[in-house]
Design a protein around this motif. Structure first.
Motif, PDB file in Angstrom:
ATOM      1  N   PHE A   1       0.865  -1.183   0.000  1.00 52.67           N
ATOM      2  CA  PHE A   1       0.000   0.000   0.000  1.00 52.67           C
ATOM      3  C   PHE A   1       0.899   1.230   0.000  1.00 52.67           C
ATOM      4  CE2 PHE A   1      -1.785   3.508   2.400  1.00 52.67           C
ATOM      5  CZ  PHE A   1      -2.937   3.758   1.662  1.00 52.67           C
TER       6      PHE A   1
ATOM      7  N   SER B   1       1.266   5.519  -0.153  1.00 59.43           N
ATOM      8  CA  SER B   1       0.726   6.888  -0.123  1.00 59.43           C
ATOM      9  C   SER B   1       1.705   7.742  -0.910  1.00 59.43           C
ATOM     10  CB  SER B   1       0.655   7.426   1.303  1.00 59.43           C
ATOM     11  OG  SER B   1      -0.043   6.536   2.120  1.00 59.43           O
TER      12      SER B   1
ATOM     13  N   VAL C   1       5.380   6.751   0.555  1.00 59.22           N
ATOM     14  CA  VAL C   1       5.596   5.868   1.696  1.00 59.22           C
ATOM     15  C   VAL C   1       4.747   4.621   1.486  1.00 59.22           C
ATOM     16  CG1 VAL C   1       5.497   5.640   4.203  1.00 59.22           C
ATOM     17  CG2 VAL C   1       5.934   7.866   3.179  1.00 59.22           C
ATOM     18  N   GLY C   2       5.366   3.467   1.602  1.00 59.77           N
ATOM     19  CA  GLY C   2       4.653   2.218   1.366  1.00 59.77           C
ATOM     20  C   GLY C   2       4.727   1.289   2.554  1.00 59.77           C
ATOM     21  N   LEU C   3       3.668   0.534   2.745  1.00 60.60           N
ATOM     22  CA  LEU C   3       3.646  -0.534   3.741  1.00 60.60           C
ATOM     23  C   LEU C   3       3.454  -1.836   2.979  1.00 60.60           C
ATOM     24  CD1 LEU C   3       1.179   1.175   6.234  1.00 60.60           C
ATOM     25  CD2 LEU C   3       3.659   1.135   6.394  1.00 60.60           C
TER      26      LEU C   3
ATOM     27  N   ILE D   1      10.200   3.718   1.831  1.00 58.97           N
ATOM     28  CA  ILE D   1      10.062   5.155   1.637  1.00 58.97           C
ATOM     29  C   ILE D   1      10.934   5.576   0.462  1.00 58.97           C
ATOM     30  CG2 ILE D   1      11.827   5.698   3.383  1.00 58.97           C
ATOM     31  CD1 ILE D   1      10.059   8.228   3.999  1.00 58.97           C
TER      32      ILE D   1
ATOM     33  N   TYR E   1       4.261   8.781  10.259  1.00 57.30           N
ATOM     34  CA  TYR E   1       3.615   9.550   9.191  1.00 57.30           C
ATOM     35  C   TYR E   1       2.124   9.268   9.174  1.00 57.30           C
ATOM     36  CZ  TYR E   1       2.501   6.163   5.443  1.00 57.30           C
ATOM     37  OH  TYR E   1       1.945   5.192   4.670  1.00 57.30           O
TER      38      TYR E   1
ATOM     39  N   PRO F   1      -0.725   8.604   6.518  1.00 59.94           N
ATOM     40  CA  PRO F   1      -1.123   8.382   5.125  1.00 59.94           C
ATOM     41  C   PRO F   1      -2.460   9.041   4.802  1.00 59.94           C
ATOM     42  CG  PRO F   1      -1.415   6.379   6.405  1.00 59.94           C
ATOM     43  CD  PRO F   1      -0.733   7.360   7.296  1.00 59.94           C
ATOM     44  N   PHE F   2      -3.304   9.179   5.814  1.00 60.32           N
ATOM     45  CA  PHE F   2      -4.611   9.822   5.665  1.00 60.32           C
ATOM     46  C   PHE F   2      -4.857  10.722   6.878  1.00 60.32           C
ATOM     47  CE2 PHE F   2      -5.014   5.489   3.896  1.00 60.32           C
ATOM     48  CZ  PHE F   2      -5.178   5.823   2.566  1.00 60.32           C
TER      49      PHE F   2
ATOM     50  N   LEU G   1       5.421  15.547   3.906  1.00 61.60           N
ATOM     51  CA  LEU G   1       5.997  14.600   2.948  1.00 61.60           C
ATOM     52  C   LEU G   1       5.721  15.029   1.509  1.00 61.60           C
ATOM     53  CD1 LEU G   1       5.016  11.337   4.795  1.00 61.60           C
ATOM     54  CD2 LEU G   1       7.327  12.153   4.398  1.00 61.60           C
TER      55      LEU G   1
END
Lengths: 281, 233
Positions: free
Chosen positions: A192, A194, A201-203, A219, B70, B72-73, B233
């Motif tokens: 996922f 953003s 940024v990913g998870l 990141i 961070y 994200p939302f 960011l």
């Protein structure tokens, strides 16, 4: 002048001359980035052992969507041991992109990251604004610089397929992929992301049949000042991005793949002629 | 009456709450969670010094915590925290993830509500008090509401929190506190809270929109402090 510095200067000369000798090159980018490695293998008086490379590189656009790229890894901080004191080649490839009605193809050959060399083919097909399919197929071997440069047979087949779903309203993206990776493991990953103005940024969560389950974060930070300094067809600039993966299992072997471009990252992808989603540069 | 309600409503929504860091990198009080959230796209890098009395007993020493966080939302916060301690010349580290989701955002008449957890996952799941895994594991539901007054903004925060390990049970149950941000400097905040074990007081202040400092008097006896760099960011 110590040996490392000599090799560093030699590598720079080789890299810059590689770019300058591309007589048909339209643009040549000379860039410098950093490669950060950290580990915690031993109980000692440090939080992490560090290995930091400065990695100058060059990319020459030869026209017709041909590109050559070369990169050197110069250790500047090494707490990993003597093996890592050498100046090493990074990604050194020649590649060609072909635009199709259904996306784009990219063929690459040369030295890839993760100690692989060989040939690689990638396909990106943005089906619409919110959905794309990617696939990758590689035929590679291992190369290493210990006492001398050695190569294994180029007999390892890797490949994967990825579905990408872009959620425009939230500037977010979901990626689901599965395939065979460079340590001959099979597995899948869900990610996922953003996407912000300059950063993604990913998870992720993943399963590998050899390394098991893991999860973590990625990141990608896009470095400003990309216009750089121009001198004729040469542009001198910082590397386009800094990227980092954090894996909770600290396993470097599950679903590991290689890069075919010195500046490859999860935000802008592997292609120059086509991006998905189009707004992310 | 309608005008009065309208004025109260506008003041309540317009109340500006200073943003402060917890040692987890998430928005919160001092040693308790809150239902406040940072804005979407906010990132933080934090460093905190924690007295041994404010961390699980098995650490048996003061802790330095660092965190990356961070959003994200608008409705989600995620962070990674490392708890570092040095014993006999050897550095030890515990890592934890924290997550926080907000199903209800604060409005004119209603509070914000969040569900969250610190250290919910572990590679080795255990409830043994002496084991380092899941040291901080807890789950909570938090409610926050802010009110504008002539001197600034008052926040009322309460949570129900449950730690996984019995050694941390002193911090279980209903916890919460009050915050106040002065109208002349909304990026400052003073906090008094009850964390289940005692009363803590502290203050946060943000400089140049990016740098936050936090000082805490834990249990009215021990000193904790933190430094946070905030960025978009």
């Amino acid at each position: 002048m110590n040996g490392t510095l000599k090799k560093a200067i030699l590598s720079l000369i080789v890299i810059i001359s590689a770019g300058s000798h591309c007589v048909s090159a339209q643009n040549v980018d000379v860039f410098v980035g950093a490669d950060l490695n950290y580990r915690r293998l031993f109980f000692n008086d440090q939080l992490y052992d560090l290995l930091i490379y400065v990695n100058p590189g060059v990319k020459a656009d030869l026209g017709g969507n041909w590109q050559i790229a070369a990169q050197a890894l110069i250790p500047v901080v090494n707490q990993y041991g003597d093996f890592y004191n050498r100046v090493r080649p990074g990604v050194c490839t020649v590649s060609k992109e072909i635009l199709l009605q259904s996306g784009a193809l990219k063929f690459s050959a040369g030295l890839f990251s993760a100690g692989r060399y060989g040939i690689d083919a990638r396909w990106l097909y943005p089906v619409n604004e919110w959905f794309a399919v990617e696939s990758q197929l590689g035929f590679t071997g291992y190369h290493t610089l210990e006492q001398k440069w050695r190569f294994s047979r180029m007999d390892r087949l890797t490949g994967n397929v990825r579905a990408r779903f872009f959620i425009k309203k939230a500037s977010s993206e979901i990626r689901i992929s599965a395939g065979r990776y460079i340590y001959e493991d099979y597995g899948g990953q869900a990610e996922f992301y953003s996407h912000f103005n300059n950063t993604s940024v990913g998870l992720f969560a993943q399963y590998s049949n050899k390394a098991g389950c893991s999860a973590g974060a990625k990141i990608v930070f896009m470095i400003p000042f990309q216009k750089g300094l121009k001198a004729g067809k040469f542009t001198f600039r910082p590397a386009s991005n800094f990227r980092l993966t954090y894996d909770v299992m600290a396993d470097n072997h599950g679903l590991k793949n290689y890069s075919i471009d010195p500046e490859e990252n999860e935000r802008t992808g592997s292609f120059r002629t086509l991006t998905f989603p189009g707004s992310i540069k | 009456m309608k005008k009065l309600l309208l004025v109260i409503s506008i003041l309540t929504v317009a109340a500006v709450q200073a943003q402060a860091q917890q040692y987890t990198g998430l928005e919160g009080l001092l040693h308790c969670p809150s239902a406040d959230m940072y804005a979407k796209g906010s990132g933080r890098i934090s460093l905190a010094s924690l007295n041994e009395n404010s961390v699980p007993k098995h650490y048996a020493t003061d802790i330095t915590a660092y965190s990356l966080a961070y959003n994200p939302f608008d409705w989600a916060e995620i962070s990674f925290t490392g708890f570092v301690r040095k014993i006999g010349g050897i550095v030890y580290q515990d890592r934890m993830a924290s997550v926080k989701f907000r199903p209800l955002k604060e409005g004119g008449w209603w509070p914000s509500i969040v569900l969250g957890s610190n250290d919910p996952l572990s590679t080795v799941s255990t409830t043994a008090d002496t084991d380092g895994n899941n040291s901080m594991c807890n789950f909570y539901i938090a409610i926050s509401k802010h009110f504008a007054v002539s001197a600034g903004s008052i926040g009322v925060h309460t949570s129900y929190r449950k730690f996984r390990k019995n050694a941390n049970a002193i911090w279980n149950g209903v916890v919460g506190g009050l915050t106040f941000s002065p109208v002349f400097y909304p990026d400052a905040r003073i906090t008094a809270e009850y964390d289940g074990a005692g009363i803590n007081i502290g203050a946060d202040v943000k400089f140049f929109n990016h740098i936050s400092l936090q000082a805490i008097c834990y249990g009215m006896r021990y000193f904790n402090c933190g430094l946070c760099f905030e960025f978009n960011l």
